[in-house]
Write a protein that holds these residues in place. Structure first.
Motif, PDB file in Angstrom:
ATOM      1  N   GLN A 150      26.017  29.666  45.438  1.00 45.51           N
ATOM      2  CA  GLN A 150      25.887  30.940  46.154  1.00 45.51           C
ATOM      3  C   GLN A 150      27.130  31.367  46.923  1.00 45.51           C
ATOM      4  O   GLN A 150      27.048  32.134  47.874  1.00 45.51           O
ATOM      5  CB  GLN A 150      24.644  30.896  47.067  1.00 45.51           C
ATOM      6  CG  GLN A 150      23.366  30.726  46.282  1.00 45.51           C
ATOM      7  CD  GLN A 150      22.146  30.487  47.114  1.00 45.51           C
ATOM      8  OE1 GLN A 150      22.116  30.837  48.287  1.00 45.51           O
ATOM      9  NE2 GLN A 150      21.128  29.889  46.520  1.00 45.51           N
ATOM     10  N   ARG A 151      28.281  30.880  46.497  1.00 46.88           N
ATOM     11  CA  ARG A 151      29.560  31.349  47.033  1.00 46.88           C
ATOM     12  C   ARG A 151      30.515  31.544  45.863  1.00 46.88           C
ATOM     13  O   ARG A 151      30.535  30.739  44.939  1.00 46.88           O
ATOM     14  CB  ARG A 151      30.152  30.324  48.017  1.00 46.88           C
ATOM     15  CG  ARG A 151      29.662  30.441  49.432  1.00 46.88           C
ATOM     16  CD  ARG A 151      29.899  29.172  50.225  1.00 46.88           C
ATOM     17  NE  ARG A 151      29.164  28.053  49.656  1.00 46.88           N
ATOM     18  CZ  ARG A 151      27.855  27.846  49.831  1.00 46.88           C
ATOM     19  NH1 ARG A 151      27.145  28.665  50.568  1.00 46.88           N
ATOM     20  NH2 ARG A 151      27.252  26.814  49.279  1.00 46.88           N
ATOM     21  N   VAL A 152      31.311  32.615  45.914  1.00 45.93           N
ATOM     22  CA  VAL A 152      32.201  32.926  44.810  1.00 45.93           C
ATOM     23  C   VAL A 152      33.581  33.314  45.332  1.00 45.93           C
ATOM     24  O   VAL A 152      33.703  33.993  46.342  1.00 45.93           O
ATOM     25  CB  VAL A 152      31.611  34.035  43.899  1.00 45.93           C
ATOM     26  CG1 VAL A 152      31.379  35.319  44.667  1.00 45.93           C
ATOM     27  CG2 VAL A 152      32.486  34.280  42.675  1.00 45.93           C
ATOM     28  N   ILE A 153      34.611  32.806  44.649  1.00 47.57           N
ATOM     29  CA  ILE A 153      35.988  33.235  44.855  1.00 47.57           C
ATOM     30  C   ILE A 153      36.358  34.100  43.656  1.00 47.57           C
ATOM     31  O   ILE A 153      36.144  33.713  42.502  1.00 47.57           O
ATOM     32  CB  ILE A 153      36.946  32.033  44.939  1.00 47.57           C
ATOM     33  CG1 ILE A 153      36.622  31.177  46.174  1.00 47.57           C
ATOM     34  CG2 ILE A 153      38.399  32.489  44.973  1.00 47.57           C
ATOM     35  CD1 ILE A 153      37.378  29.850  46.199  1.00 47.57           C
ATOM     36  N   VAL A 154      36.907  35.293  43.927  1.00 45.64           N
ATOM     37  CA  VAL A 154      37.288  36.221  42.864  1.00 45.64           C
ATOM     38  C   VAL A 154      38.809  36.335  42.829  1.00 45.64           C
ATOM     39  O   VAL A 154      39.408  36.888  43.744  1.00 45.64           O
ATOM     40  CB  VAL A 154      36.666  37.613  43.090  1.00 45.64           C
ATOM     41  CG1 VAL A 154      37.057  38.550  41.947  1.00 45.64           C
ATOM     42  CG2 VAL A 154      35.153  37.520  43.219  1.00 45.64           C
ATOM     43  N   PRO A 155      39.471  35.795  41.789  1.00 47.44           N
ATOM     44  CA  PRO A 155      40.926  35.951  41.669  1.00 47.44           C
ATOM     45  C   PRO A 155      41.274  37.235  40.929  1.00 47.44           C
ATOM     46  O   PRO A 155      40.689  37.557  39.899  1.00 47.44           O
ATOM     47  CB  PRO A 155      41.339  34.720  40.861  1.00 47.44           C
ATOM     48  CG  PRO A 155      40.150  34.434  39.996  1.00 47.44           C
ATOM     49  CD  PRO A 155      38.919  34.927  40.741  1.00 47.44           C
ATOM     50  N   LEU A 156      42.214  37.998  41.470  1.00 46.97           N
ATOM     51  CA  LEU A 156      42.719  39.197  40.803  1.00 46.97           C
ATOM     52  C   LEU A 156      44.196  39.009  40.523  1.00 46.97           C
ATOM     53  O   LEU A 156      44.941  38.570  41.400  1.00 46.97           O
ATOM     54  CB  LEU A 156      42.542  40.434  41.701  1.00 46.97           C
ATOM     55  CG  LEU A 156      41.126  40.836  42.100  1.00 46.97           C
ATOM     56  CD1 LEU A 156      41.175  42.065  42.990  1.00 46.97           C
ATOM     57  CD2 LEU A 156      40.259  41.102  40.890  1.00 46.97           C
ATOM     58  N   ILE A 157      44.631  39.326  39.311  1.00 47.91           N
ATOM     59  CA  ILE A 157      46.051  39.211  38.998  1.00 47.91           C
ATOM     60  C   ILE A 157      46.617  40.604  38.735  1.00 47.91           C
ATOM     61  O   ILE A 157      45.866  41.534  38.406  1.00 47.91           O
ATOM     62  CB  ILE A 157      46.303  38.289  37.789  1.00 47.91           C
ATOM     63  CG1 ILE A 157      45.692  38.887  36.510  1.00 47.91           C
ATOM     64  CG2 ILE A 157      45.758  36.906  38.053  1.00 47.91           C
ATOM     65  CD1 ILE A 157      46.099  38.145  35.253  1.00 47.91           C
ATOM     66  N   PRO A 158      47.932  40.782  38.882  1.00 52.56           N
ATOM     67  CA  PRO A 158      48.541  42.106  38.701  1.00 52.56           C
ATOM     68  C   PRO A 158      48.693  42.474  37.232  1.00 52.56           C
ATOM     69  O   PRO A 158      49.788  42.501  36.687  1.00 52.56           O
ATOM     70  CB  PRO A 158      49.899  41.965  39.403  1.00 52.56           C
ATOM     71  CG  PRO A 158      50.213  40.513  39.309  1.00 52.56           C
ATOM     72  CD  PRO A 158      48.899  39.806  39.417  1.00 52.56           C
TER      73      PRO A 158
END
Length: 319
Positions: A150-158
């Protein structure tokens, strides 16, 4: 909240787009928690088994047992763990994950099976935190991973598609599941950011896409709690300082918005080299300045998670 609904210590790293460093982020953040003295397990639920093969392991154990046996055959999931040379515990992917997912769909409350048959037994034993590397798109395995911790890390790349991947993750998975369990976005993390942003760079593209008039339905000035309301539920709303951080090359912003998603992780060749060799960056090059960023993400996971010892006692008493 009942024990049956509360997530276990750990996180899922997810975005509905490939090639955005989900696996390497999972590996590095999990390892930093391990370096802090915790027993940490990574569960590979990716049907392609990227994490498993990256770390040099076969996609099944020598006795042929896999996560499906833990879910359906009462195998102790602790017996499926392999300890890496750098102290993490890996539950490898199986070549039959599609079959496992199909069987889960046929079960009542199948979305809870990873939680009840795999993660709960691990945490009730010696594991403090569980990281799950999920499939790249929505499905039973992905949602079951989210229900478990119930926890999420969202990585965004350019690069093109990161923001639409975030939108799809929210609309198709996080928002619907949030009606059933208290999901928490631990961080939306700009990743692979360069030192400076040249005109027409990927970093500028990411900043523009995040600040667009397009599908998010808001101008840059309106990207506040109210402006994002169409897609982001209250628990996930992002304040303007996040976009300032992206436009500034992923630097963490402090001051008026202490709880913005952070930290931005800058591009370093050493991170790519470490991942290619199946190692976390702090094992490959401890002096890399981005180790601190993964350490900060590990701290955010720990702060957002229930205390492992308390959770272990709670599970034992509940049983």
């Amino acid at each position: 909240m009942s024990v049956s609904l509360e997530g276990f210590p750990g996180a899922v790293v997810s975005l509905f787009k490939g090639g955005v460093t989900k696996t390497s982020t999972s590996l590095n953040v999990a390892h930093q928690l391990s370096e802090q003295g915790h027993e940490v397990a990574i569960i590979d639920l990716d049907k392609d088994g990227h994490l498993t093969t990256l770390l040099g392991y076969e996609r099944e154990l020598g006795n042929g047992a896999d996560i499906g046996d833990a879910i359906f055959e009462e195998t102790d999931p602790a017996d499926l763990l392999t300890e890496t040379e750098f102290g993490l515990h890996l539950l490898p992917a199986t070549k039959d994950l599609e079959t496992v997912e199909g069987k889960m769909k046929d079960q009542s409350f199948g979305v809870k099976l990873i939680r009840s048959e795999v993660v709960e037994p691990l945490v009730s034993g010696d594991i403090d935190y569980v990281f799950i590397d999920p499939p790249g798109g929505r499905g039973m395995l992905h949602d079951a991973a989210l229900v478990a911790v119930q926890r999420v890390i969202v990585p965004l790349i350019p690069s093109a598609g990161s923001v639409s991947g975030l939108e799809n993750l929210l609309r198709r998975s996080l928002v619907p599941l949030r009606n059933e369990v208290p999901l928490d976005i631990v961080a939306i993390t700009p990743n692979m950011m360069r030192e400076s942003i040249a005109q027409e760079s990927g970093e500028q593209m990411l900043a523009r896409e995040l600040n667009t008039n397009g599908e998010f339905g808001a101008t840059a000035q309106d990207l506040t709690y109210d402006g994002f309301d169409h897609y982001l539920p209250e628990y996930a709303r992002v304040e303007p300082a996040f976009f300032e951080a992206v436009a500034d090359g992923g630097r963490s912003v402090t001051g008026e918005y202490p709880d913005i998603p952070k930290p931005g992780i800058r591009y370093r060749k050493a991170i790519n080299d470490a991942t290619r060799h199946g190692l976390p960056i702090s094992e490959w090059k401890p002096s890399c300045d981005q180790v601190a960023a993964f350490d900060a993400l590990a701290d955010r996971v720990a702060e957002a998670s229930p205390d492992p010892e308390d959770k272990r006692a709670q599970v034992t008493n509940h049983a």
